[in-house]
Design a protein around this motif. Sequence first.
Motif: not given
Length: 117
Positions: A2, A37, A39, A94, A99, A101-102, A116
């Motif tokens: 991450i 974030y 990931q 997004k 990727q 993730s948060r 999330e």
Amino acid sequence: MIIYKQFTFDSAHFLPNVPEGHKCRQMHGHTYLLTVYAQGELKQPDGWLLDYGDLKAIVKPIVDTLDHALLNNITGLENPTAEMLASWLWTNIKPLLPQLSRIELKETPTSGVIYEG
């Protein structure tokens, strides 16, 4: 793995759905701290998940639309709470950053939301 990158922006908003007399019903502003974030697996031979410069190139134009803007107008959100703004950011980031993730969005140094998807 991450990774994350942080961004700041200053925006105003008002929350028309809170009770009369609530301080957030009036227009006011915040210096937001956004942490994005991502990931995934490390790329080889690069040795990283994503170049931080690429991450910045994806997120900064979205953040720039919010900077020094009235969130009620620019986002189309009637009641742009931190929670609603985090969801709006997710929806806009997004598709450009699979990727993702948060998202962590701080409205003040001690208050914020983690989203999330």
